[in-house]
Design a protein around this motif. Structure first.
Motif, PDB file in Angstrom:
ATOM      1  N   GLU A 276       0.831  -1.210   0.000  1.00  0.00           N
ATOM      2  CA  GLU A 276       0.000   0.000   0.000  1.00  0.00           C
ATOM      3  C   GLU A 276       0.864   1.258   0.000  1.00  0.00           C
ATOM      4  O   GLU A 276       0.572   2.235  -0.712  1.00  0.00           O
ATOM      5  CB  GLU A 276      -0.909  -0.023   1.225  1.00  0.00           C
ATOM      6  N   LYS A 277       1.950   1.216   0.789  1.00  0.00           N
ATOM      7  CA  LYS A 277       2.843   2.378   0.811  1.00  0.00           C
ATOM      8  C   LYS A 277       3.475   2.608  -0.562  1.00  0.00           C
ATOM      9  O   LYS A 277       3.572   3.746  -1.040  1.00  0.00           O
ATOM     10  CB  LYS A 277       3.930   2.172   1.868  1.00  0.00           C
ATOM     11  N   ASP A 278       3.927   1.495  -1.194  1.00  0.00           N
ATOM     12  CA  ASP A 278       4.541   1.635  -2.518  1.00  0.00           C
ATOM     13  C   ASP A 278       3.538   2.179  -3.533  1.00  0.00           C
ATOM     14  O   ASP A 278       3.876   3.019  -4.384  1.00  0.00           O
ATOM     15  CB  ASP A 278       5.077   0.274  -2.982  1.00  0.00           C
ATOM     16  N   LEU A 279       2.288   1.695  -3.456  1.00  0.00           N
ATOM     17  CA  LEU A 279       1.267   2.198  -4.380  1.00  0.00           C
ATOM     18  C   LEU A 279       0.987   3.682  -4.141  1.00  0.00           C
ATOM     19  O   LEU A 279       0.829   4.468  -5.086  1.00  0.00           O
ATOM     20  CB  LEU A 279      -0.019   1.381  -4.220  1.00  0.00           C
ATOM     21  N   LYS A 280       0.942   4.055  -2.852  1.00  0.00           N
ATOM     22  CA  LYS A 280       0.720   5.475  -2.552  1.00  0.00           C
ATOM     23  C   LYS A 280       1.875   6.329  -3.073  1.00  0.00           C
ATOM     24  O   LYS A 280       1.668   7.411  -3.633  1.00  0.00           O
ATOM     25  CB  LYS A 280       0.561   5.659  -1.045  1.00  0.00           C
ATOM     26  N   ILE A 281       3.105   5.814  -2.888  1.00  0.00           N
ATOM     27  CA  ILE A 281       4.269   6.565  -3.375  1.00  0.00           C
ATOM     28  C   ILE A 281       4.218   6.689  -4.897  1.00  0.00           C
ATOM     29  O   ILE A 281       4.505   7.745  -5.472  1.00  0.00           O
ATOM     30  CB  ILE A 281       5.561   5.870  -2.911  1.00  0.00           C
ATOM     31  N   ALA A 282       3.850   5.577  -5.571  1.00  0.00           N
ATOM     32  CA  ALA A 282       3.768   5.618  -7.031  1.00  0.00           C
ATOM     33  C   ALA A 282       2.695   6.606  -7.489  1.00  0.00           C
ATOM     34  O   ALA A 282       2.900   7.387  -8.436  1.00  0.00           O
ATOM     35  CB  ALA A 282       3.464   4.220  -7.569  1.00  0.00           C
TER      36      ALA A 282
ATOM     37  N   ALA B  79       7.779   5.742 -12.630  1.00  0.00           N
ATOM     38  CA  ALA B  79       6.620   5.251 -11.873  1.00  0.00           C
ATOM     39  C   ALA B  79       6.360   3.777 -12.168  1.00  0.00           C
ATOM     40  O   ALA B  79       6.091   2.975 -11.259  1.00  0.00           O
ATOM     41  CB  ALA B  79       5.390   6.091 -12.215  1.00  0.00           C
ATOM     42  N   GLU B  80       6.445   3.404 -13.479  1.00  0.00           N
ATOM     43  CA  GLU B  80       6.246   1.992 -13.827  1.00  0.00           C
ATOM     44  C   GLU B  80       7.318   1.113 -13.190  1.00  0.00           C
ATOM     45  O   GLU B  80       7.036   0.010 -12.699  1.00  0.00           O
ATOM     46  CB  GLU B  80       6.271   1.841 -15.351  1.00  0.00           C
ATOM     47  N   LEU B  81       8.570   1.619 -13.213  1.00  0.00           N
ATOM     48  CA  LEU B  81       9.653   0.848 -12.596  1.00  0.00           C
ATOM     49  C   LEU B  81       9.425   0.683 -11.096  1.00  0.00           C
ATOM     50  O   LEU B  81       9.638  -0.398 -10.531  1.00  0.00           O
ATOM     51  CB  LEU B  81      10.990   1.547 -12.866  1.00  0.00           C
ATOM     52  N   GLN B  82       8.973   1.752 -10.460  1.00  0.00           N
ATOM     53  CA  GLN B  82       8.710   1.662  -9.021  1.00  0.00           C
ATOM     54  C   GLN B  82       7.552   0.713  -8.730  1.00  0.00           C
ATOM     55  O   GLN B  82       7.572  -0.028  -7.748  1.00  0.00           O
ATOM     56  CB  GLN B  82       8.422   3.057  -8.469  1.00  0.00           C
ATOM     57  N   ILE B  83       6.519   0.752  -9.595  1.00  0.00           N
ATOM     58  CA  ILE B  83       5.410  -0.200  -9.409  1.00  0.00           C
ATOM     59  C   ILE B  83       5.905  -1.633  -9.583  1.00  0.00           C
ATOM     60  O   ILE B  83       5.541  -2.542  -8.826  1.00  0.00           O
ATOM     61  CB  ILE B  83       4.279   0.121 -10.402  1.00  0.00           C
ATOM     62  N   LYS B  84       6.777  -1.831 -10.592  1.00  0.00           N
ATOM     63  CA  LYS B  84       7.329  -3.167 -10.807  1.00  0.00           C
ATOM     64  C   LYS B  84       8.165  -3.609  -9.613  1.00  0.00           C
ATOM     65  O   LYS B  84       8.087  -4.758  -9.159  1.00  0.00           O
ATOM     66  CB  LYS B  84       8.179  -3.158 -12.081  1.00  0.00           C
ATOM     67  N   ILE B  85       8.977  -2.658  -9.099  1.00  0.00           N
ATOM     68  CA  ILE B  85       9.794  -2.984  -7.910  1.00  0.00           C
ATOM     69  C   ILE B  85       8.896  -3.305  -6.718  1.00  0.00           C
ATOM     70  O   ILE B  85       9.164  -4.229  -5.939  1.00  0.00           O
ATOM     71  CB  ILE B  85      10.744  -1.819  -7.588  1.00  0.00           C
ATOM     72  N   ALA B  86       7.803  -2.526  -6.581  1.00  0.00           N
ATOM     73  CA  ALA B  86       6.873  -2.792  -5.476  1.00  0.00           C
ATOM     74  C   ALA B  86       6.250  -4.176  -5.612  1.00  0.00           C
ATOM     75  O   ALA B  86       6.114  -4.918  -4.628  1.00  0.00           O
ATOM     76  CB  ALA B  86       5.788  -1.714  -5.446  1.00  0.00           C
ATOM     77  N   ASP B  87       5.862  -4.537  -6.866  1.00  0.00           N
ATOM     78  CA  ASP B  87       5.302  -5.883  -7.082  1.00  0.00           C
ATOM     79  C   ASP B  87       6.332  -6.964  -6.777  1.00  0.00           C
ATOM     80  O   ASP B  87       6.015  -8.000  -6.170  1.00  0.00           O
ATOM     81  CB  ASP B  87       4.807  -6.018  -8.525  1.00  0.00           C
ATOM     82  N   GLU B  88       7.588  -6.724  -7.223  1.00  0.00           N
ATOM     83  CA  GLU B  88       8.636  -7.709  -6.934  1.00  0.00           C
ATOM     84  C   GLU B  88       8.867  -7.838  -5.430  1.00  0.00           C
ATOM     85  O   GLU B  88       9.045  -8.947  -4.910  1.00  0.00           O
ATOM     86  CB  GLU B  88       9.928  -7.306  -7.639  1.00  0.00           C
ATOM     87  N   ASN B  89       8.870  -6.676  -4.752  1.00  0.00           N
ATOM     88  CA  ASN B  89       9.033  -6.734  -3.285  1.00  0.00           C
ATOM     89  C   ASN B  89       7.881  -7.494  -2.637  1.00  0.00           C
ATOM     90  O   ASN B  89       8.075  -8.266  -1.689  1.00  0.00           O
ATOM     91  CB  ASN B  89       9.112  -5.321  -2.714  1.00  0.00           C
ATOM     92  N   ARG B  90       6.685  -7.256  -3.154  1.00  0.00           N
ATOM     93  CA  ARG B  90       5.530  -7.979  -2.607  1.00  0.00           C
ATOM     94  C   ARG B  90       5.669  -9.479  -2.851  1.00  0.00           C
ATOM     95  O   ARG B  90       5.411 -10.296  -1.954  1.00  0.00           O
ATOM     96  CB  ARG B  90       4.255  -7.449  -3.256  1.00  0.00           C
ATOM     97  N   GLN B  91       6.080  -9.851  -4.094  1.00  0.00           N
ATOM     98  CA  GLN B  91       6.280 -11.273  -4.385  1.00  0.00           C
ATOM     99  C   GLN B  91       7.362 -11.870  -3.490  1.00  0.00           C
ATOM    100  O   GLN B  91       7.237 -12.993  -2.985  1.00  0.00           O
ATOM    101  CB  GLN B  91       6.655 -11.457  -5.868  1.00  0.00           C
TER     102      GLN B  91
END
Length: 356
Positions: A82-88, A190-202
Motif C-alpha cells: 500500500e505504501k509503494d502504491l501510494k508513493i507511485a 513510476a512503472e519501474l517503481q510499481i514493478k519494484i513494489a510488485d517484486e518486493n511484494r512477491q
C-alpha cells in the motif's frame, strides 16, 4: 543312639525353621520387589504421559507462533505494498503537476516572446514614423529616401517579427518536447517503481511462505522426535516390564523349587522319624521305595544348586551316594545332571556315586 536321634531331630527342626524363615523373607522380599517394580512402572508411565503432553504443547505453540509470524509477514507485506502504491500515485501526480507547470511555463514564455515582438514592432513603427516626420521636416527632397528608408524599416520590422515568432515557436516546441520527455521519464520511473513494489511484494510472499514451510518442517521434526522419544520410552518400559516379568517368573520358579525341596525335606524328616534313620523298621521295603520315589522326583524337579544341596544332605546323612556301607536310598536312574560333586563343605570332598 537316642542322643543321636535327638540331635538329628533338633537339626531337622532347626533346618525346617530356617527354611520357613528363608521362605518368609524371600516372600516378603519378592512382595517388596513387586511393589517397587509396580511403583516404578507407574512413575515411568506418568513421566511418559507428561513428556507426550509437553511435546504436544510445544508443537501447538510452534504452530501458533508460525501462524502468527505468517500473519505478521502478510500484514507487513500488504502495508508495504500500500505504501509503494501510494508513493507511485504521488509520483504520478507530481509528474502530472510538473508537466502542467512545464506547459504553463512554455505558454508564458511564448506570451512574453509575442509581447516582446509586438513591443519591438511598435517601437520600430514609432521610430520609423519619427524618422519619417524628421525626414519630412528636413527636406521634401529626401521623401524618396525616406520612403525607401521607411520601406526598409518596415521590411526589417517584419523580418524581425518573423524571426521573433520563429524563435518563440522553436522555444515553445523545445519546451513541449522537454516536458513530454520529462513526462515519459516520470512514467517510466513510476512503472519501474510499481514493478519494484510488485517484486518486493512477491519476495515478501515468497519469504513468508518459505518461513511458514520452515516452521512447519521444524514443527514436524519436533513432533517426529517427540514420537521417537515416546516410542523409545515405551520400548524401555516394555523391556523393563519384560525383565520384571522374567524376574518374577524366576522368583516363582525358585519358590516352586524351594517348595519342592521343603516338601521333600519335610517328607524325609517325617519318614525318618517314623521308620528310623536307616529305614529298617518293620515296613522298611515300602519306606525305602517311597523314599526313593520321592527322591527321584525331587532330583527331576530341582535345579543344579538345590540338587547339590540335596545330594550333600543325603550324602552327609549317610542315606545315599556312598560307596561303602548300605545305601538307604538307591539313586540309580536319578537325574544328577548339574551336581557339583567337588564342592567342599566342612573340608569334605564328595565322591561321585557308582550305581553299577
Amino acid at each position: 543312639m537316642n542322643q543321636s536321634k535327638n540331635q538329628f531331630n533338633v537339626q531337622l527342626r532347626i533346618a525346617a525353621e530356617n527354611r520357613q524363615k528363608d521362605l518368609l523373607i524371600a516372600s516378603e522380599n519378592r512382595r517388596k520387589d513387586l511393589d517397587i517394580a509396580a511403583e516404578n512402572r507407574k512413575k515411568d508411565l506418568k513421566i511418559a504421559e507428561v513428556q507426550v503432553h509437553i511435546a504436544k504443547d510445544n508443537r501447538l505453540k510452534d504452530l501458533r507462533i508460525a501462524a502468527e509470524n505468517r500473519k505478521k509477514d502478510l500484514r507487513i507485506a500488504a502495508e508495504n505494498r500500500e505504501k509503494d502504491l501510494k508513493i507511485a500515485e504521488l509520483q504520478i501526480h507530481i509528474a502530472k503537476d510538473n508537466r502542467q507547470n512545464d506547459i504553463r511555463i512554455a505558454n508564458e514564455t511564448r506570451s512574453k516572446d509575442l509581447h516582446i515582438a509586438a513591443e519591438n514592432r511598435r517601437k520600430d513603427i514609432e521610430i520609423a514614423a519619427e524618422n519619417r516626420r524628421k525626414d519630412m521636416k528636413i527636406a521634401e527632397v529626401q521623401i524618396d529616401i525616406a520612403e525607401e528608408n521607411r520601406a526598409n524599416a518596415v521590411r526589417l520590422a517584419n523580418e524581425t517579427r518573423s524571426n521573433d515568432l520563429l524563435i518563440a515557436s522553436e522555444n515553445r516546441r523545445k519546451d513541449i518536447d522537454i516536458a513530454e520527455e520529462n513526462r515519459r521519464k516520470d512514467l517510466k520511473i513510476a512503472e519501474l517503481q510499481i514493478k519494484i513494489a510488485d517484486e518486493n511484494r512477491q519476495n515478501d510472499i515468497r519469504i513468508s511462505n518459505q518461513t511458514r514451510q520452515n516452521d512447519l518442517l521444524i514443527a514436524s521434526e519436533n513432533r517426529r522426535k517427540d514420537i521417537e522419544i515416546a516410542e523409545e520410552n515405551r520400548r524401555k518400559d516394555f523391556k523393563i516390564a519384560e525383565e520384571n516379568r522374567r524376574k518374577d517368573r524366576e522368583v516363582v520358579e525358585d519358590q516352586q523349587k524351594h517348595s519342592v525341596a521343603t516338601e521333600y525335606y519335610t517328607f524325609l524328616s517325617e519318614l525318618l522319624l517314623k521308620e528310623g534313620v536307616r529305614l529298617n523298621n518293620t515296613n522298611h521295603e515300602a519306606a525305602r521305595f517311597v523314599a526313593r520315589f520321592k527322591t527321584l522326583i525331587a532330583f527331576r524337579q530341582l535345579n543344579p544348586k538345590r540338587k547339590t544341596l540335596l545330594f550333600k544332605s543325603l550324602y552327609e546323612g549317610k542315606l545315599a551316594g556312598r560307596l561303602d556301607g548300605d545305601m538307604v536310598i538307591d539313586l540309580s536312574s536319578a537325574d544328577l545332571t548339574g551336581i557339583d560333586f567337588a564342592s567342599p563343605r566342612d573340608h569334605i570332598v564328595l565322591t561321585p556315586p557308582s550305581f553299577h
